[in-house]
Design a protein around this motif. Structure first.
Motif, PDB file in Angstrom:
ATOM      1  N   VAL A 214       0.860  -1.189   0.000  1.00 27.29           N
ATOM      2  CA  VAL A 214       0.000   0.000   0.000  1.00 27.29           C
ATOM      3  C   VAL A 214       0.897   1.240   0.000  1.00 27.29           C
ATOM      4  N   HIS A 215       0.858   2.006  -1.067  1.00 25.68           N
ATOM      5  CA  HIS A 215       1.638   3.236  -1.155  1.00 25.68           C
ATOM      6  C   HIS A 215       1.107   4.260  -0.161  1.00 25.68           C
ATOM      7  N   ILE A 218      -1.940   6.145  -1.167  1.00 26.97           N
ATOM      8  CA  ILE A 218      -3.218   5.449  -0.997  1.00 26.97           C
ATOM      9  C   ILE A 218      -3.700   5.598   0.443  1.00 26.97           C
ATOM     10  N   GLU A 219      -2.788   5.468   1.399  1.00 26.81           N
ATOM     11  CA  GLU A 219      -3.166   5.647   2.803  1.00 26.81           C
ATOM     12  C   GLU A 219      -3.730   7.043   3.026  1.00 26.81           C
ATOM     13  N   LEU A 248      -8.780  -0.008   4.511  1.00 28.81           N
ATOM     14  CA  LEU A 248      -7.409  -0.309   4.101  1.00 28.81           C
ATOM     15  C   LEU A 248      -7.196  -1.807   3.945  1.00 28.81           C
ATOM     16  N   GLN A 249      -7.568  -2.585   4.962  1.00 29.16           N
ATOM     17  CA  GLN A 249      -7.353  -4.028   4.916  1.00 29.16           C
ATOM     18  C   GLN A 249      -8.197  -4.691   3.829  1.00 29.16           C
ATOM     19  N   SER A 251      -9.188  -3.304   1.066  1.00 26.23           N
ATOM     20  CA  SER A 251      -8.610  -2.940  -0.234  1.00 26.23           C
ATOM     21  C   SER A 251      -7.412  -3.835  -0.561  1.00 26.23           C
ATOM     22  N   LYS A 252      -6.602  -4.117   0.433  1.00 28.05           N
ATOM     23  CA  LYS A 252      -5.457  -5.013   0.228  1.00 28.05           C
ATOM     24  C   LYS A 252      -5.931  -6.410  -0.162  1.00 28.05           C
ATOM     25  N   PHE A 262      -0.305  -4.936  -5.264  1.00 30.76           N
ATOM     26  CA  PHE A 262      -0.365  -3.576  -4.739  1.00 30.76           C
ATOM     27  C   PHE A 262      -1.798  -3.069  -4.868  1.00 30.76           C
ATOM     28  N   VAL A 263      -2.134  -2.076  -4.041  1.00 32.98           N
ATOM     29  CA  VAL A 263      -3.480  -1.503  -4.020  1.00 32.98           C
ATOM     30  C   VAL A 263      -3.539  -0.286  -4.935  1.00 32.98           C
ATOM     31  N   ASP A 267      -9.291  -0.026  -6.410  1.00 30.67           N
ATOM     32  CA  ASP A 267      -9.588  -1.044  -5.399  1.00 30.67           C
ATOM     33  C   ASP A 267     -10.314  -0.409  -4.212  1.00 30.67           C
ATOM     34  N   VAL A 268      -9.830   0.735  -3.795  1.00 31.78           N
ATOM     35  CA  VAL A 268     -10.449   1.455  -2.673  1.00 31.78           C
ATOM     36  C   VAL A 268     -11.880   1.853  -3.032  1.00 31.78           C
TER      37      VAL A 268
END
Length: 311
Positions: A214-215, A218-219, A248-249, A251-252, A262-263, A267-268
């Motif tokens: 997760v970049h 993205i966070e 977050l979880q 999306s992963k 990678f997310v 995805d989010v």
């Protein structure tokens, strides 16, 4: 070795046109999260839950909630055995891997609250004794949205916040419903799925999902959405820190089950409505002017999407 594609293919044999819902249920299983299914009666909520559970080589139990179901009927009870002259623990149906809480909003608030500890801490307390639940542990709850208020008890915000996803089950498309008619007219009754994955497989997939990258952008993107819901004038209740972590979880795990390491922002955006809408409440003014899904879309649209946040 069963793959994620094999698992999803098996589920889609039993229930037609629910690929997205099964994706979300698989994400919840890998995250030891919980899913609330809501739709009109007869849309296959219970069959979906049973088909999903049958494809997993683990413990599955079902509780049909009614107003007279007591907390001890769910969690278990310690009773006196006159033969041994001692108190004996009888575990409730909650001691399982997957629990189907059918028509959960028919249970009283007291019984509903008996699930809180289990859903959050994966344990129950009976007469002061703490009992750990099997891993993985997942609650799949169902409720009907159109029933009258008589005999039903809407889930409070604290209970809803324990669900990773709330999935609104729409009517199938014309083609999907036609295929349902053809499939079940040739094979009346429930089509049972094969048990393909066990607890070790779930643990392995969960570990791999946790390794998805997760970049930082993205966070920050997720946090900007979270904070925008808290500050919006039309929202009485925005998204909590628990919701931020859940998004977050999830999306992963969504990225992982679709073969990515990678997310991405997409995805989010894909998991966001299912993970967020049930945790939000409109203000008095908001109820008069907005629908929650439209409001969430506006919030997401107002926040710049990360462009090169891949690795």
């Amino acid at each position: 070795m069963t793959t994620i594609a094999d698992f999803k293919k098996e589920l889609n044999k039993a229930i037609i046109g629910r690929e997205r819902e099964f994706d979300m249920m698989l994400i919840a299983l890998l995250q030891q999260g919980h899913v609330l299914l809501e739709s009109v009666p007869g849309s296959g909520k219970t069959m979906m839950a049973k088909s999903f559970a049958n494809a997993f080589k683990g413990l599955f139990k079902r509780v049909q909630f009614t107003p007279d179901v007591l907390p001890s009927d769910v969690t278990g009870i310690r009773f006196y055995n006159p033969q041994t002259q001692d108190f004996v623990l009888k575990e409730g149906p909650i001691s399982t891997n997957i629990l189907l809480a059918d028509e959960i909003n028919r249970a009283t608030p007291r019984t509903q609250s008996s699930l809180l500890e289990a859903m959050e801490e994966r344990q129950v307390t009976i007469d002061g004794e703490t009992i750990k639940l099997p891993a993985p542990f997942m609650v799949i709850a169902t409720q009907n949205p159109i029933e009258s208020q008589q005999g039903t008890f809407p889930l409070p915000a604290a209970q809803l916040d324990r669900f990773l996803f709330k999935l609104i089950i729409d009517y199938p498309s014309f083609e999907e419903e036609h295929e349902i008619l053809r499939q079940y007219s040739n094979a009346p009754g429930e089509i049972r799925t094969k048990a393909l994955i066990d607890t070790d497989t779930v643990a392995e997939w969960s570990k791999k999902a946790s390794e998805v990258i997760v970049h930082e952008d993205i966070e920050r993107y997720i946090l900007k959405i979270i904070r925008a819901t808290r500050e919006h004038p039309y929202l009485e209740l925005g998204l909590s820190s628990r919701a931020a972590l859940a998004i977050l979880q999830a999306s992963k795990t969504y990225a992982y089950i679709h073969g990515k390491d990678f997310v991405t922002p997409d995805d989010v955006k894909t998991i966001l409505p299912s993970a967020a809408l049930h945790r939000m409440e409109l203000s008095t003014e908001g109820v008069l002017t907005k629908r929650l899904p439209d409001l969430l879309d506006e919030i997401v649209f107002s926040i710049p999407t990360p462009i090169e946040a891949t690795v």
